[in-house]
Design a protein around this motif. Sequence first.
Motif, PDB file in Angstrom:
ATOM      1  N   ALA A 160     -28.143 -31.608  72.283  1.00 16.96           N
ATOM      2  CA  ALA A 160     -27.170 -31.800  73.703  1.00 16.96           C
ATOM      3  C   ALA A 160     -28.147 -31.139  74.758  1.00 16.96           C
ATOM      4  O   ALA A 160     -28.192 -31.907  75.764  1.00 16.96           O
ATOM      5  CB  ALA A 160     -26.148 -30.737  73.481  1.00 16.96           C
ATOM      6  N   THR A 161     -29.057 -30.372  74.668  1.00 22.66           N
ATOM      7  CA  THR A 161     -29.799 -29.788  75.708  1.00 22.66           C
ATOM      8  C   THR A 161     -30.913 -30.807  76.120  1.00 22.66           C
ATOM      9  O   THR A 161     -31.002 -31.067  77.306  1.00 22.66           O
ATOM     10  CB  THR A 161     -30.573 -28.503  75.258  1.00 22.66           C
ATOM     11  OG1 THR A 161     -29.716 -27.423  74.925  1.00 22.66           O
ATOM     12  CG2 THR A 161     -31.449 -28.128  76.467  1.00 22.66           C
ATOM     13  N   SER A 162     -31.548 -31.598  74.897  1.00 29.31           N
ATOM     14  CA  SER A 162     -32.312 -32.799  75.218  1.00 29.31           C
ATOM     15  C   SER A 162     -31.779 -33.710  76.102  1.00 29.31           C
ATOM     16  O   SER A 162     -32.152 -34.294  76.925  1.00 29.31           O
ATOM     17  CB  SER A 162     -33.105 -33.180  74.050  1.00 29.31           C
ATOM     18  OG  SER A 162     -33.744 -32.168  73.471  1.00 29.31           O
ATOM     19  N   VAL A 163     -30.540 -34.012  75.707  1.00 30.05           N
ATOM     20  CA  VAL A 163     -29.787 -35.526  76.171  1.00 30.05           C
ATOM     21  C   VAL A 163     -29.492 -34.915  77.806  1.00 30.05           C
ATOM     22  O   VAL A 163     -29.464 -35.853  78.657  1.00 30.05           O
ATOM     23  CB  VAL A 163     -28.526 -35.729  75.313  1.00 30.05           C
ATOM     24  CG1 VAL A 163     -27.761 -36.676  76.160  1.00 30.05           C
ATOM     25  CG2 VAL A 163     -29.117 -36.116  74.381  1.00 30.05           C
ATOM     26  N   MET A 164     -29.202 -33.683  77.842  1.00 35.20           N
ATOM     27  CA  MET A 164     -28.465 -33.249  79.242  1.00 35.20           C
ATOM     28  C   MET A 164     -29.789 -33.245  80.264  1.00 35.20           C
ATOM     29  O   MET A 164     -29.837 -33.722  81.390  1.00 35.20           O
ATOM     30  CB  MET A 164     -27.973 -31.730  79.340  1.00 35.20           C
ATOM     31  CG  MET A 164     -27.429 -31.491  80.705  1.00 35.20           C
ATOM     32  SD  MET A 164     -26.398 -32.478  81.115  1.00 35.20           S
ATOM     33  CE  MET A 164     -25.054 -32.098  80.042  1.00 35.20           C
ATOM     34  N   ARG A 165     -31.104 -32.931  79.528  1.00 34.04           N
ATOM     35  CA  ARG A 165     -32.114 -32.733  80.632  1.00 34.04           C
ATOM     36  C   ARG A 165     -32.617 -34.181  80.914  1.00 34.04           C
ATOM     37  O   ARG A 165     -32.777 -34.381  82.169  1.00 34.04           O
ATOM     38  CB  ARG A 165     -33.221 -32.051  79.849  1.00 34.04           C
ATOM     39  CG  ARG A 165     -34.753 -31.943  80.467  1.00 34.04           C
ATOM     40  CD  ARG A 165     -35.699 -31.741  79.564  1.00 34.04           C
ATOM     41  NE  ARG A 165     -35.766 -30.657  79.038  1.00 34.04           N
ATOM     42  CZ  ARG A 165     -35.962 -29.339  79.339  1.00 34.04           C
ATOM     43  NH1 ARG A 165     -36.520 -29.314  80.587  1.00 34.04           N
ATOM     44  NH2 ARG A 165     -35.812 -28.095  78.837  1.00 34.04           N
ATOM     45  N   VAL A 166     -32.895 -35.290  79.990  1.00 36.47           N
ATOM     46  CA  VAL A 166     -33.224 -36.398  80.454  1.00 36.47           C
ATOM     47  C   VAL A 166     -32.147 -37.148  81.289  1.00 36.47           C
ATOM     48  O   VAL A 166     -32.357 -38.061  82.127  1.00 36.47           O
ATOM     49  CB  VAL A 166     -33.724 -37.250  79.305  1.00 36.47           C
ATOM     50  CG1 VAL A 166     -34.774 -36.223  78.425  1.00 36.47           C
ATOM     51  CG2 VAL A 166     -32.436 -37.483  78.363  1.00 36.47           C
ATOM     52  N   SER A 167     -30.859 -36.880  81.032  1.00 36.95           N
ATOM     53  CA  SER A 167     -29.779 -37.715  81.544  1.00 36.95           C
ATOM     54  C   SER A 167     -29.917 -37.332  83.041  1.00 36.95           C
ATOM     55  O   SER A 167     -29.879 -38.050  83.815  1.00 36.95           O
ATOM     56  CB  SER A 167     -28.441 -37.487  80.825  1.00 36.95           C
ATOM     57  OG  SER A 167     -28.317 -37.832  79.580  1.00 36.95           O
ATOM     58  N   VAL A 168     -29.730 -35.786  83.360  1.00 35.89           N
ATOM     59  CA  VAL A 168     -29.991 -35.551  84.649  1.00 35.89           C
ATOM     60  C   VAL A 168     -31.069 -35.953  85.501  1.00 35.89           C
ATOM     61  O   VAL A 168     -31.073 -36.661  86.625  1.00 35.89           O
ATOM     62  CB  VAL A 168     -29.700 -33.937  84.683  1.00 35.89           C
ATOM     63  CG1 VAL A 168     -29.882 -33.569  86.196  1.00 35.89           C
ATOM     64  CG2 VAL A 168     -28.142 -33.556  84.156  1.00 35.89           C
ATOM     65  N   ALA A 169     -32.310 -35.768  84.800  1.00 31.15           N
ATOM     66  CA  ALA A 169     -33.506 -36.497  85.433  1.00 31.15           C
ATOM     67  C   ALA A 169     -33.525 -37.878  85.769  1.00 31.15           C
ATOM     68  O   ALA A 169     -33.912 -38.289  86.982  1.00 31.15           O
ATOM     69  CB  ALA A 169     -34.613 -35.715  84.650  1.00 31.15           C
ATOM     70  N   VAL A 170     -32.930 -38.655  85.005  1.00 28.11           N
ATOM     71  CA  VAL A 170     -32.715 -39.942  85.071  1.00 28.11           C
ATOM     72  C   VAL A 170     -32.069 -40.510  86.073  1.00 28.11           C
ATOM     73  O   VAL A 170     -32.475 -41.101  86.916  1.00 28.11           O
ATOM     74  CB  VAL A 170     -32.812 -40.903  83.683  1.00 28.11           C
ATOM     75  CG1 VAL A 170     -32.495 -42.274  83.865  1.00 28.11           C
ATOM     76  CG2 VAL A 170     -34.054 -40.479  82.859  1.00 28.11           C
ATOM     77  N   VAL A 171     -30.894 -39.883  86.077  1.00 30.70           N
ATOM     78  CA  VAL A 171     -29.889 -40.391  87.183  1.00 30.70           C
ATOM     79  C   VAL A 171     -30.317 -40.145  88.625  1.00 30.70           C
ATOM     80  O   VAL A 171     -30.129 -40.927  89.577  1.00 30.70           O
ATOM     81  CB  VAL A 171     -28.494 -39.689  86.535  1.00 30.70           C
ATOM     82  CG1 VAL A 171     -27.499 -39.899  87.914  1.00 30.70           C
ATOM     83  CG2 VAL A 171     -27.867 -40.236  85.536  1.00 30.70           C
ATOM     84  N   LEU A 172     -30.881 -38.803  88.812  1.00 35.84           N
ATOM     85  CA  LEU A 172     -31.430 -38.199  90.087  1.00 35.84           C
ATOM     86  C   LEU A 172     -32.547 -39.058  90.259  1.00 35.84           C
ATOM     87  O   LEU A 172     -32.683 -39.285  91.683  1.00 35.84           O
ATOM     88  CB  LEU A 172     -31.771 -36.896  89.934  1.00 35.84           C
ATOM     89  CG  LEU A 172     -30.448 -35.859  89.526  1.00 35.84           C
ATOM     90  CD1 LEU A 172     -30.718 -34.373  89.648  1.00 35.84           C
ATOM     91  CD2 LEU A 172     -29.400 -36.163  90.832  1.00 35.84           C
ATOM     92  N   ALA A 173     -33.488 -39.446  89.275  1.00 26.81           N
ATOM     93  CA  ALA A 173     -34.646 -40.246  89.773  1.00 26.81           C
ATOM     94  C   ALA A 173     -34.297 -41.647  90.112  1.00 26.81           C
ATOM     95  O   ALA A 173     -34.904 -42.091  91.128  1.00 26.81           O
ATOM     96  CB  ALA A 173     -35.488 -40.647  88.625  1.00 26.81           C
ATOM     97  N   ILE A 174     -33.280 -42.245  89.741  1.00 31.89           N
ATOM     98  CA  ILE A 174     -32.876 -43.396  90.070  1.00 31.89           C
ATOM     99  C   ILE A 174     -32.190 -43.378  91.268  1.00 31.89           C
ATOM    100  O   ILE A 174     -32.211 -44.384  92.184  1.00 31.89           O
ATOM    101  CB  ILE A 174     -31.701 -43.927  89.073  1.00 31.89           C
ATOM    102  CG1 ILE A 174     -32.423 -44.407  87.756  1.00 31.89           C
ATOM    103  CG2 ILE A 174     -31.154 -45.187  89.767  1.00 31.89           C
ATOM    104  CD1 ILE A 174     -31.474 -45.049  86.464  1.00 31.89           C
TER     105      ILE A 174
END
Length: 504
Positions: A160-174
């Motif tokens: 869950a931690t890994s998914v949250m990390r990349v989900s937030v990072a990708v959304v904000l990067a987009i």
Amino acid sequence: MSDAVDQPEAPDLREAAVHGVRWAAMVRGTAEVVLMAAMILLARLISPTEFGYFAVAIIAQELAIVITAEGIGTALVQRATVDREHLQAGLWLALATGVVLMVLTLVAAPLIVSPIFGGRTADFVRLSSPLFIIAAAGTVPMALLRRRLAFRRLSMIDLATSVMRVSVAVVLAIAGLEGESLVFGGIAAGLTTTVLAWASAPAPLPRMRLQAAREVMSYGLPASIASISWVGFRNCDYAIIGARLGAVQAGYYFRAYNLAVEYQKKISIVMGQVGLPLLARSGSEMTVIRGHMVRLIAILTFPLLAVLAITAPELVPWLFGAEWSPAVVPMQILAVGGASTLVIDAVGVALMASGRPRALLGFGFGHFGVYAGAVLLATPWGLAGVAGAATIVHTGFMVVAYMLMVRGTDDSWVRHMWADVGPATVGSLGLVAAAVPVSIGLSAAGTPTLVQLVAVALVALGAYALTLRLTFPTAFATIVELVRRLLPSAPRLPRPRHPIEVSP
């Protein structure tokens, strides 16, 4: 002191190890697919320069996570008995430490970071400061889960931690936030870990208990200081390269080091999650269990590093884009250092489990100091020079780690080290001998990149398995047995004629 709490019945440690590795392996496999996909996407959304700024700022995030976890958390895991007062004092110490470190980080950002690395990096450090309190709040619940050998729950939290990390990072990067997306991804990951840990293992509210605090800090203080040296060791190269060669070069080195060292080291997370609580209560079996786990890590990761180094000239531009090509050569050099650091981490877990934090402290600061000095001296030769210095230092300290581990015993560090890494090293040499000519030939023939990568990987892994079977049949049998144990519902594999190696 009140009666001891949360003391699980003594488990079958070997069965517990298999159960823990099974869950950690399944979840880490899923997590790594997600992380790799996100890594590729973020590399195409965020410039190497922004990654360079973040590479320096990540020091603050790592300190926030490890100081309380490796000091106070590990002290609670390592203790034979834990009372309610230990948990209360541990959480009080963790939160107090988090507040102090957050304030120091906010002060250091404009006064120290900005003059050396620039305002952009200082902004990232400032944004990372809340993570000190967030991570501190989850220290005791995570320690309780590790004491209970709750590997399934720990693995799900990790996923869950890994998914949250990349989900937030990708959304904000987009959305166009560039490097800030990486910072906020780390904060979101820390918050996820803490919330899920409290939901899984609620702890008593913090309260200062002087006697319990002294008992926790007798182990926790040197372990916390040692964790600072480990963070310094892991990140001093980014800081030195960023200060002397600039953010762009730091970004390239960040990509190279993450692919060759950090990405594979995530496999050794299994050793930390599973190994520490098991080894801490294994008694006379510690040497056997530690050796078996280290050999498995080496057998599984060394061939991956070898394939990565062979295919890097085609793999890196194909995955991340042509602008990341300068990361190829340092990444190939660092692959050897990556193998060494995997083994070092595993030996470090054994030192923690045996209650030797001062030995770990001395080793950590020695490794940090020598590595920082080597990187500083190597910067005139560019990233390839730094990568070469890193590989030499890491390999040398792998030897030092084994010497330290057997200190005070009649055991031979050479025998232990060869038993741990010999099979994987010889197998990797056979892999290189078979795969390099295939890679060169396919590249000269203009073979499409994906076809070339798949062909080289198949040849390499086939050669690795064959070399192991011919030269170290017990190591090959270990792989077969591991698959059989980790996948109990799969069709039963033929049992090897050779016995499973369980001791060096």
